[in-house]
Design an enzyme around this catalytic site. Sequence first.
Site, PDB file in Angstrom:
ATOM      1  N   SER A  55       1.224  -0.843   0.285  1.00 39.87           N
ATOM      2  CA  SER A  55      -0.109   0.117  -0.227  1.00 39.87           C
ATOM      3  C   SER A  55       0.920   1.313   0.163  1.00 39.87           C
ATOM      4  O   SER A  55       0.981   2.141  -0.606  1.00 39.87           O
ATOM      5  CB  SER A  55      -1.030  -0.026   1.114  1.00 39.87           C
ATOM      6  OG  SER A  55      -0.283  -0.096   2.493  1.00 39.87           O
ATOM      7  N   HIS A  94       1.136   3.649   7.119  1.00 37.71           N
ATOM      8  CA  HIS A  94       0.746   4.431   6.099  1.00 37.71           C
ATOM      9  C   HIS A  94       0.441   6.015   6.560  1.00 37.71           C
ATOM     10  O   HIS A  94       0.627   6.367   7.459  1.00 37.71           O
ATOM     11  CB  HIS A  94      -1.059   4.323   5.667  1.00 37.71           C
ATOM     12  CG  HIS A  94      -1.808   3.378   5.149  1.00 37.71           C
ATOM     13  ND1 HIS A  94      -2.744   3.379   5.662  1.00 37.71           N
ATOM     14  CD2 HIS A  94      -0.855   2.585   4.415  1.00 37.71           C
ATOM     15  CE1 HIS A  94      -3.066   1.762   4.512  1.00 37.71           C
ATOM     16  NE2 HIS A  94      -1.497   1.571   3.940  1.00 37.71           N
ATOM     17  N   ASP A 121      -8.222   5.847   4.545  1.00 41.19           N
ATOM     18  CA  ASP A 121      -8.079   4.280   5.110  1.00 41.19           C
ATOM     19  C   ASP A 121      -9.135   4.252   6.093  1.00 41.19           C
ATOM     20  O   ASP A 121      -9.694   3.057   7.522  1.00 41.19           O
ATOM     21  CB  ASP A 121      -6.744   4.328   6.443  1.00 41.19           C
ATOM     22  CG  ASP A 121      -5.645   3.932   5.956  1.00 41.19           C
ATOM     23  OD1 ASP A 121      -5.382   3.536   4.009  1.00 41.19           O
ATOM     24  OD2 ASP A 121      -4.193   4.262   6.586  1.00 41.19           O
TER      25      ASP A 121
END
Lengths: 178, 185
Positions: A55, A94, A121
């Site tokens: 990701s 992230h 998210d």
Amino acid sequence: MLQWIHDQFKGWSLRQLLLQTLNFFMIIGSVFMLWKGWSLFVNSESPIVVVLSESMEPAFQRGDLLFLSMPNEPIRVGDITVFKIKGREVPIVHRVLTVHDEIETGKQYILTKGDNNPGDDRVLYNHNQMWIHREDVIGKVQGFLPYAGMVTIIMNDYPQLKFALLGVLGLLVVFQRE
Amino acid sequence: MYSISQRANAVLAFLVTVTLGFLVAVALTSPILLHGKGLRPAPGQNVLKIVDAESHKARLAFYDRTQNQSGDSELAIIRFDISADLRDLWNWNTKQLFVYVVAEYETDSHSTNQVVIWDSIIRNKDDALIRLRNVKGEYFLVDINPTLSTVSAKFTLHWNIIPYVGALFWNSGGQTPILALPAPR
């Protein structure tokens, strides 16, 4: 196998055996102390993590090693954070997309997104969870070493390999005579 | 005295040491090569220029409804020009630039609010010369509170340098004057 181990120990004095055992625990102890010391220094419960997902590509790939620290300053937009979602084991790496610092409570409302993901998210968080907070964050990514975590990924995929490697290393330490 | 396993061990240890030493050396050159390097603005042009801001009232699927029972919230769509030259940040240890535009503002309930409205991944030096006209924000500007029309925000271009090995760097520049967001249509 057992016969072989027996042969190896033949002719060892008790003193030698105890010394070798002590040596073995010294090595394990030092590694553990180094890890915990480093963890205290950078103020993060796990200061080194391995990237497991795609990701954050192309910045981070599966198997890359990330070095974390917990900054004294508040979390800011653009920081790459490693955080845990309550009730889930594996932490997520992230980037912070939105941050709101509440005056009354001093609490930070943080929204994250993977660079390589199309959306934020909130689909990854728990049901009805809109934000994560500072206490969910394990650390901020400060340093990067490519590929070095690949060994961990391979050993996680093939657990037998992990035990084989640990066994061989353990035997080597025990049997190495100076 | 010297068995094959001992020789193999010595060679392997030497290889690992040399590789790690080389990687540390490369990582250490990064802060030196980046020293004093930054955003080079085009002469006579603003790095970041807000072209248009429009506000709407909408029901957002993932909006924090604990703050607002009706579910309606104000959102702003920002259009802007970017004129930034980040090619100086490129050296042998630059793997990628992550460039993003941030709206920053204060409200009565929250001291600092930062919302990314646009971002881009830059993977080579040529693309680090950014000339974009009338770009539409990729993400809505939405506050944690349902109202936005009382908000005055300033916009800044930020970038994050991701290396092949070593430390990551963050910096920013080209802040716009404060802009009062319009009332929703």
